[in-house]
Design an enzyme around this catalytic site. Structure first.
Site, PDB file in Angstrom:
ATOM      1  N   HIS A 261      -7.304  -6.057   0.333  1.00  0.00           N
ATOM      2  CA  HIS A 261      -6.134  -5.252   0.686  1.00  0.00           C
ATOM      3  C   HIS A 261      -5.403  -5.790   1.918  1.00  0.00           C
ATOM      4  O   HIS A 261      -4.392  -5.245   2.319  1.00  0.00           O
ATOM      5  CB  HIS A 261      -6.597  -3.812   0.978  1.00  0.00           C
ATOM      6  CG  HIS A 261      -5.528  -2.769   0.890  1.00  0.00           C
ATOM      7  ND1 HIS A 261      -4.985  -2.363  -0.312  1.00  0.00           N
ATOM      8  CD2 HIS A 261      -4.908  -2.024   1.854  1.00  0.00           C
ATOM      9  CE1 HIS A 261      -4.083  -1.411  -0.079  1.00  0.00           C
ATOM     10  NE2 HIS A 261      -4.009  -1.195   1.218  1.00  0.00           N
TER      11      HIS A 261
ATOM     12  N   SER B 255       0.828  -1.202   0.000  1.00  0.00           N
ATOM     13  CA  SER B 255       0.000   0.000   0.000  1.00  0.00           C
ATOM     14  C   SER B 255       0.870   1.264   0.000  1.00  0.00           C
ATOM     15  O   SER B 255       1.601   1.505  -0.952  1.00  0.00           O
ATOM     16  CB  SER B 255      -0.969  -0.050   1.189  1.00  0.00           C
ATOM     17  OG  SER B 255      -1.995   0.894   1.065  1.00  0.00           O
TER      18      SER B 255
ATOM     19  N   ASP C  54     -10.205  -5.535  -3.714  1.00  0.00           N
ATOM     20  CA  ASP C  54      -9.623  -4.531  -2.818  1.00  0.00           C
ATOM     21  C   ASP C  54     -10.457  -3.249  -2.914  1.00  0.00           C
ATOM     22  O   ASP C  54     -10.542  -2.630  -3.982  1.00  0.00           O
ATOM     23  CB  ASP C  54      -8.178  -4.267  -3.259  1.00  0.00           C
ATOM     24  CG  ASP C  54      -7.415  -3.337  -2.331  1.00  0.00           C
ATOM     25  OD1 ASP C  54      -8.030  -2.425  -1.739  1.00  0.00           O
ATOM     26  OD2 ASP C  54      -6.184  -3.500  -2.234  1.00  0.00           O
TER      27      ASP C  54
END
Length: 294
Positions: free
Chosen positions: A272, A157, A234
């Site tokens: 995610h 991320s 995600d």
């Protein structure tokens, strides 16, 4: 510099150590974890050898413990005899007004850049910490047996943004490879990035592109070795925070979509979370090992 050993845990035949030191980059104390495989330890090997190094850069709200606890990377690192360094995600305790107000800015959200705005430039220098200070710290500690000439980057991320942008700004040969899980690939064009750059940079419109992997890729001066995975379920991908399709298009335009150059893979149904990361982490470590041990 005094490097304080905070804790040691045996894991997969190697050691996970937490260290603390006064960081010149951040003007504050900081901590990091490092996994050392058994092959690099004098206590485990009669002929210990310096281990190649993989930096793991964690995401928003995380710290130096998140990666070793949740990613599953230690088993793979032990298998391939790699050291893994887990820095923190931001300075801690700077006392700057507003740095604790939002989960996606300030503490836990350093974005792996050197801030230039007056408010943040003294402490928020994560780029310098990762690229200059931590390598010096590792090299200066005889109990940390690593090979600083063989280094790669990975991250998740915000940390994926960090690994990609640091890698693409580096000189040829500084890092052997780069990978990322659900990275923020085009931060100048997504809410997370524009918010962070507006706070950390004195001139976001002119400075932001130098921290944006999608905008850096067309001008990279070496043949990049990059692996990216993201999940189709995600929510941050769906909200336009990650924009891997923009990075993939930039790679295509530069002619870098070969197996040995830039791979951007969509993984059906994954989100995610660290369940996603732990599913594909073995492939990422194997990817890096190929270049780190070549």
């Amino acid at each position: 510099m005094v490097l304080e050993l905070v804790s040691t845990n045996k894991s997969f035949g190697g050691e996970l150590r937490k260290y603390k030191f006064e960081s010149n980059s951040l003007s504050l104390p900081t901590q990091f974890n490092i996994f050392l495989p058994s092959s690099s330890l004098s206590s485990s090997s009669s002929n210990p050898t310096p281990a190649p190094v993989l930096y793991y850069l964690a995401g928003l709200t995380c710290n130096e413990d998140t990666g070793p606890w949740k990613s599953g990377i230690l088993a793979s690192a032990a298998k391939h005899s790699l050291a893994v360094v887990f820095p923190d995600t931001s300075p801690r305790g700077a006392g700057i007004e507003g740095e604790e107000e939002d989960w996606d800015f300030g503490t836990g959200a350093g974005f792996y850049l050197n801030a230039t705005s007056e408010k943040y430039k003294k402490n928020y220098r994560m780029y310098e910490l990762i690229t200059e200070e931590l390598p010096r710290v590792l090299e200066g500690e005889k109990e940390i047996n690593v090979d600083n000439s063989r280094v790669s980057l990975t991250g998740h991320s915000m940390g994926g943004h960090g690994s990609l942008s640091i890698y693409l700004k580096s000189k040829a040969g500084t890092y052997k490879s780069c990978s990322a899980f659900a990275p923020i690939t085009n931060p100048t064009a997504c809410p997370w990035g524009t918010k962070a750059f507006a706070g950390y940079l004195s001139s976001p419109s002119t400075e932001g592109p130098s921290h944006d992997a999608t905008l850096l890729l067309p001008n990279v001066a070496f043949s990049p070795k990059i692996l990216i995975d993201y999940g189709t379920s995600d929510n941050f991908f769906k909200q336009g925070q990650l924009l891997p399709e923009k990075f993939k298009e930039a790679a295509r335009k530069k002619g870098l979509n070969g197996e040995e150059e830039v791979r951007v893979r969509s993984q059906e149904g994954y989100d995610h979370s660290y369940y996603f990361i732990s599913t594909f982490v073995d492939e990422h470590v194997e990817f890096h090992a190929k270049y780190l041990k070549a």
